[in-house]
Enzyme design. Structure first.
Site, short mmCIF file in Angstrom:
data_model
loop_
_atom_site.label_atom_id
_atom_site.label_comp_id
_atom_site.label_asym_id
_atom_site.label_seq_id
_atom_site.Cartn_x
_atom_site.Cartn_y
_atom_site.Cartn_z
N LYS A 1 -4.79 15.85 -9.60
CA LYS A 1 -4.04 15.68 -10.85
C LYS A 1 -3.41 17.00 -11.29
O LYS A 1 -2.31 17.01 -11.87
CB LYS A 1 -4.97 15.12 -11.94
CG LYS A 1 -5.43 13.69 -11.66
CD LYS A 1 -4.24 12.74 -11.50
CE LYS A 1 -4.64 11.29 -11.37
NZ LYS A 1 -3.49 10.38 -11.24
N ASP B 1 0.87 -1.17 0.00
CA ASP B 1 0.00 0.00 0.00
C ASP B 1 0.91 1.22 0.00
O ASP B 1 1.54 1.53 1.01
CB ASP B 1 -0.89 -0.01 1.24
CG ASP B 1 -1.79 1.21 1.33
OD1 ASP B 1 -1.66 2.12 0.46
OD2 ASP B 1 -2.60 1.28 2.27
N TYR C 1 -10.64 15.29 -7.17
CA TYR C 1 -9.84 14.41 -8.01
C TYR C 1 -9.06 15.24 -9.03
O TYR C 1 -7.83 15.07 -9.19
CB TYR C 1 -10.73 13.40 -8.74
CG TYR C 1 -10.02 12.71 -9.88
CD1 TYR C 1 -9.05 11.74 -9.64
CD2 TYR C 1 -10.31 13.04 -11.20
CE1 TYR C 1 -8.39 11.12 -10.69
CE2 TYR C 1 -9.65 12.42 -12.25
CZ TYR C 1 -8.69 11.46 -11.99
OH TYR C 1 -8.03 10.86 -13.03
#
Length: 255
Positions: free
Chosen positions: A160, A65, A156
């Site tokens: 980015k 992870d 989101y």
């Protein structure tokens, strides 16, 4: 100067690819391995990584992870212990999250930034001493929505956007070490991302259909189409290219 994308450029080079259990990450791991690289495929799901590794002997699976505190150092050390160094880091792992502002919570925002921004940063930091020795490359995987608004998924898109700015800033910072940093920004691409985001099968189908309708070339992308450009950006034959974000989205950003 070697031709861009020539297979010899990756012979015996060590490449770390995160999110290698499916989608773009799996396609990238296979593409680098077929070009002669030694690939450490990283992800959370051992079974999915093993399925990737079974497709080419040049791929080794490493389950982790990447958001865990010790994971970045452990990932890089696994590559170094196995092959002696790191030449390329592909920061592909990430998550999509539909999160309208009215439904945003601190924990969901923190989780998204931890995976999409913090983990790639710490992996790059862990790999840095080895990339300095090899004049290596970092390739980040952004999204068309890193530089295009996205309703109902603003956080989101913000992660980015942050990754794209990190790409340009790292390129400038690491240029004296001859480390190149670039990114690809795919549009909607076939993967498990929507299902992993918790959407129903009907909703996933509807979103995919709507996305294809909006893309000028009339379809969603395939992971292999993105992987091709990951190789080209990492290729030492592209040695004068750094700080760039290449959008691969069938023309979506033109609208």
């Amino acid at each position: 100067m070697a031709a861009m994308g020539a297979e010899a450029e990756f012979t015996d080079r060590v490449v770390i690819v995160t999110g290698a259990g499916s989608g773009i990450g799996r396609a990238a791991a296979l593409a680098f391995a077929r070009a002669g690289a030694r690939v450490l495929g990283v992800g959370r799901r051992q079974e999915a990584l093993d399925a990737t590794a079974r497709r080419h002997p040049g791929i080794a699976a490493f389950a982790a992870d990447i958001c865990a505190d010790e994971a970045p150092d452990a990932v890089v050390q696994a590559a170094v212990d196995r092959w002696g160094g790191v030449d390329v880091l592909v920061n592909n792992a990430g998550a999509t999250a539909l999160m309208p502002l009215a439904e945003a919570t601190a924990s969901r925002i923190d989780e998204l930034f931890r995976l999409n921004v913090t983990a790639p940063s710490l992996l790059a930091r862990a790999a840095l001493p080895h990339l300095r020795r090899t004049s290596g490359a970092i390739v980040n995987v952004s999204s068309t929505y890193g530089h295009r608004p996205m309703a109902h998924a603003a956080h989101y898109a913000a992660t980015k956007s942050a990754l794209e700015h990190l790409t340009r800033s790292w390129a400038l910072e690491l240029a004296p070490d001859r480390i190149r940093v670039n990114a690809v920004a795919p549009g909607p691409t076939e993967s498990d991302a929507l299902t992993a985001a918790g959407l129903s099968a009907d909703m996933v189908d509807r979103i995919k259909h709507d996305e294809a309708d909006r893309i000028p070339l009339g379809r969603r992308g395939e992971p292999e189409e993105v992987a091709t450009w990951l190789l080209r950006l990492a290729d030492p034959g592209s040695g004068w290219l750094t700080g760039q974000v290449l959008t691969i989205d069938g023309g979506l950003e033109l609208l």
